[in-house]
Design an enzyme around this catalytic site. Structure first.
Site, mmCIF file in Angstrom:
data_model
loop_
_atom_site.group_PDB
_atom_site.id
_atom_site.type_symbol
_atom_site.label_atom_id
_atom_site.label_comp_id
_atom_site.label_asym_id
_atom_site.label_seq_id
_atom_site.Cartn_x
_atom_site.Cartn_y
_atom_site.Cartn_z
ATOM 1 N N CYS A 99 -78.724 88.691 45.482
ATOM 2 C CA CYS A 99 -78.590 87.661 44.702
ATOM 3 C C CYS A 99 -79.360 86.463 45.765
ATOM 4 O O CYS A 99 -79.487 86.614 47.101
ATOM 5 C CB CYS A 99 -77.872 86.959 44.244
ATOM 6 S SG CYS A 99 -76.989 86.080 43.853
ATOM 7 N N CYS A 173 -84.335 87.956 44.307
ATOM 8 C CA CYS A 173 -84.557 87.404 46.113
ATOM 9 C C CYS A 173 -85.517 87.960 46.287
ATOM 10 O O CYS A 173 -86.004 88.238 47.507
ATOM 11 C CB CYS A 173 -82.743 87.661 46.760
ATOM 12 S SG CYS A 173 -83.193 89.962 47.084
ATOM 13 N N CYS A 177 -85.322 92.309 50.807
ATOM 14 C CA CYS A 177 -84.074 92.864 51.824
ATOM 15 C C CYS A 177 -84.976 93.650 52.045
ATOM 16 O O CYS A 177 -86.347 94.072 51.954
ATOM 17 C CB CYS A 177 -84.068 93.407 50.299
ATOM 18 S SG CYS A 177 -82.166 93.044 49.469
#
Length: 225
Positions: A99, A173, A177
């Protein structure tokens, strides 16, 4: 035979000058060496430790036990790097929860999956912009389930953690990533516990637990029974 992570800079770049910190990290390097014997030499272990200490020093509010926290996180990082290089092989599925702040949702998810999996799944968590501390309401809500988050701390997202994971679960988020082929990526839309009461966090916790139970049934059905 020793090897070193390709993405790390020279060890001296992260060498810290405070004599007390240097002594603590020297000791931590020696403590980690037996676990990574034949995989990483002391220079590489120390480079990862110094880099990790520097990262946590930039975000953590409490610095009293920072060397201990850095050692814990460096162990995770070294394990991931070794796995990515093929030096460590594991048949246990690995899940990474991400997150923004690693202070609420991802911490609850990691604790719940770790508890329910009973060692059948390796669990990590991280934040794309880690906070200084875990959300106190989250700590209280998890304590209701006898799960102690008081010793946990927000950790920064690293490329090696994503690469080592079999399943990457993001929670608000966005596209922070890195994407690696062949991995399973899931996005769980969940309310952010930040600023919420324990009662409100409890509802988020229970929804996470429901999803974690479903995920565990897929990854390790014997643990979900």
């Amino acid at each position: 035979m020793s090897t070193s992570p390709q993405h790390h800079h020279d060890a001296e770049e992260y060498r810290l000058t405070d004599p007390h910190v240097t002594e603590l990290l020297d000791r931590a390097t020696a403590d980690l060496q037996p676990q990574f014997q034949g995989i990483f030499g002391p220079e590489t272990i120390r480079a990862v430790l110094d880099e990790t200490y520097t990262q946590l020093n930039a975000t953590a509010r409490v610095h009293t036990h920072l060397a201990t926290l850095a050692t814990r996180f460096a162990r995770e990082r070294l394990t991931s790097i070794a796995k990515n290089q093929g030096a460590l092989v594991s048949s246990t599925p690995e899940v990474l929860f991400v997150c923004v702040h690693n202070a609420g949702r991802s911490q609850m998810a990691a604790a719940l999956l770790h508890h329910r999996a009973q060692g059948r799944v390796t669990v990590r968590s991280a934040g794309s912009a880690p906070a200084e501390t875990i959300n106190p309401a989250v700590v209280l809500a998890m304590a209701e389930l006898d799960l102690d988050l008081s010793q946990e701390f927000p950790k920064p997202l690293t490329t090696e953690a994503v690469e080592a994971a079999d399943v990457v679960i993001t929670m608000g988020c966005g596209d922070a990533c890195p994407v690696f082929p062949g991995k399973r990526y899931l996005d769980w839309e969940l309310d952010d516990p930040a600023g919420k009461s324990v009662e409100e966090v409890r509802a988020v916790r229970d929804e996470i637990d429901r999803r974690v139970t479903g995920l565990l049934a897929e990854l390790a059905p014997e643990a979900a029974r």
